[in-house]
Design an enzyme around this catalytic site. Sequence first.
Site, PDB file in Angstrom:
ATOM      1  N   CYS A  98      -1.791  81.170  40.151  1.00 42.41           N
ATOM      2  CA  CYS A  98      -1.812  81.490  41.565  1.00 42.41           C
ATOM      3  C   CYS A  98      -1.789  82.902  41.747  1.00 42.41           C
ATOM      4  CB  CYS A  98      -0.603  80.839  42.161  1.00 42.41           C
ATOM      5  SG  CYS A  98       1.021  81.440  41.768  1.00 42.41           S
ATOM      6  N   ASN A 136       2.443  84.262  40.438  1.00 43.33           N
ATOM      7  CA  ASN A 136       3.267  83.226  39.615  1.00 43.33           C
ATOM      8  C   ASN A 136       4.666  83.199  39.817  1.00 43.33           C
ATOM      9  OD1 ASN A 136       3.612  83.607  36.054  1.00 43.33           O
ATOM     10  ND2 ASN A 136       3.228  81.823  37.279  1.00 43.33           N
ATOM     11  N   CYS A 173       5.717  81.142  42.968  1.00 40.46           N
ATOM     12  CA  CYS A 173       5.735  79.778  43.725  1.00 40.46           C
ATOM     13  C   CYS A 173       4.842  78.895  43.474  1.00 40.46           C
ATOM     14  CB  CYS A 173       5.451  80.505  45.212  1.00 40.46           C
ATOM     15  SG  CYS A 173       6.496  81.736  45.881  1.00 40.46           S
ATOM     16  N   ARG A 174       3.632  78.934  43.417  1.00 40.81           N
ATOM     17  CA  ARG A 174       2.845  77.757  43.549  1.00 40.81           C
ATOM     18  C   ARG A 174       2.629  77.392  41.889  1.00 40.81           C
ATOM     19  NH1 ARG A 174      -1.975  79.816  47.084  1.00 40.81           N
ATOM     20  NH2 ARG A 174      -0.843  81.779  46.205  1.00 40.81           N
ATOM     21  N   SER A 175       2.318  78.444  41.133  1.00 39.60           N
ATOM     22  CA  SER A 175       1.948  78.183  39.671  1.00 39.60           C
ATOM     23  C   SER A 175       3.131  77.833  38.682  1.00 39.60           C
ATOM     24  CB  SER A 175       0.941  79.112  39.001  1.00 39.60           C
ATOM     25  OG  SER A 175       1.639  80.368  38.843  1.00 39.60           O
ATOM     26  N   ASP A 231      -0.373  79.116  50.331  1.00 40.29           N
ATOM     27  CA  ASP A 231       0.763  80.228  49.848  1.00 40.29           C
ATOM     28  C   ASP A 231       1.902  79.819  50.688  1.00 40.29           C
ATOM     29  OD1 ASP A 231       2.050  82.088  49.048  1.00 40.29           O
ATOM     30  OD2 ASP A 231       0.463  83.788  49.345  1.00 40.29           O
TER      31      ASP A 231
HETATM   32  P1  4NP Z   1       2.553  82.447  44.833  1.00 40.62           P
HETATM   33  O1  4NP Z   1       3.131  83.329  45.959  1.00 40.62           O
HETATM   34  O2  4NP Z   1       0.962  83.077  44.525  1.00 40.62           O
HETATM   35  O3  4NP Z   1       2.178  81.012  44.899  1.00 40.62           O
HETATM   36  O4  4NP Z   1       3.313  82.926  43.605  1.00 40.62           O
HETATM   37  C1  4NP Z   1       3.079  84.512  46.330  1.00 40.62           C
HETATM   38  C2  4NP Z   1       4.093  84.897  45.680  1.00 40.62           C
HETATM   39  C3  4NP Z   1       4.178  86.436  45.919  1.00 40.62           C
HETATM   40  C4  4NP Z   1       3.466  87.042  46.855  1.00 40.62           C
HETATM   41  C5  4NP Z   1       2.358  86.395  47.612  1.00 40.62           C
HETATM   42  C6  4NP Z   1       2.263  85.000  47.310  1.00 40.62           C
HETATM   43  N1  4NP Z   1       3.629  88.478  47.419  1.00 40.62           N
HETATM   44  O5  4NP Z   1       2.936  89.007  48.324  1.00 40.62           O
HETATM   45  O6  4NP Z   1       4.486  89.014  46.622  1.00 40.62           O
END
Ligand code: 4NP
Length: 165
Positions: free
Chosen positions: A7, A10, A12-14, A124
């Site tokens: 993702c 790294n 939240c989703r992955s 997201d």
């Molecule tokens: P992920 O979510 O891609 O599912 O881990 C996010 C985590 C952090 C951020 C954006 C999306 N950020 O903007 O820091």
Amino acid sequence: MKVLFVCLGNICRSPTAHGVFAAQVARAGLGARLAVDSAGTAAWHTGKAPDPRTIAAAQQRGIDLSALRARPVSAADFAVFDVILAMDSDNLAILQTLRPAEYRGHLGLLLDFAPQTGLRDVPDPYHGGADGFEQVLDLVETACTGLLEHLQVVLRRDGESGRTL
Ligand code: 4NP
């Protein structure tokens, strides 16, 4: 066979997909044949544990993500992983720019293993509320079930190699 979920951050989703799929693999008795990892296309959160909201939502479904640590994806991952699955189309586009011409594995979207959801991108959840984290888990559980069914067929057919996915 080695599977990598990717993702943006790294955190939240992955990591959710990493923990959910690893638990499914263990339950299926395939821990020795299917390795699981996750990474982010952005390096902002390198070394950090998953977001506390991600950890809490997964914990409620019996999945412990607290030991995971974020890392950035790199072109070197294509030499290691047979299956690389992006959580959304933006991250898939970034992975396509990193993909070496000789890569013979499968690079695609996780939700392509869950056509019944009608979605291609796992939304997201980072800037939203608790509902978003529940939706991530719902989508990821459904898609990981489809992925495992698919890989079990491939493993039965091809032994150790996932090259013909
Ligand atoms: P992920 O979510 O891609 O599912 O881990 C996010 C985590 C952090 C951020 C954006 C999306 N950020 O903007 O820091």
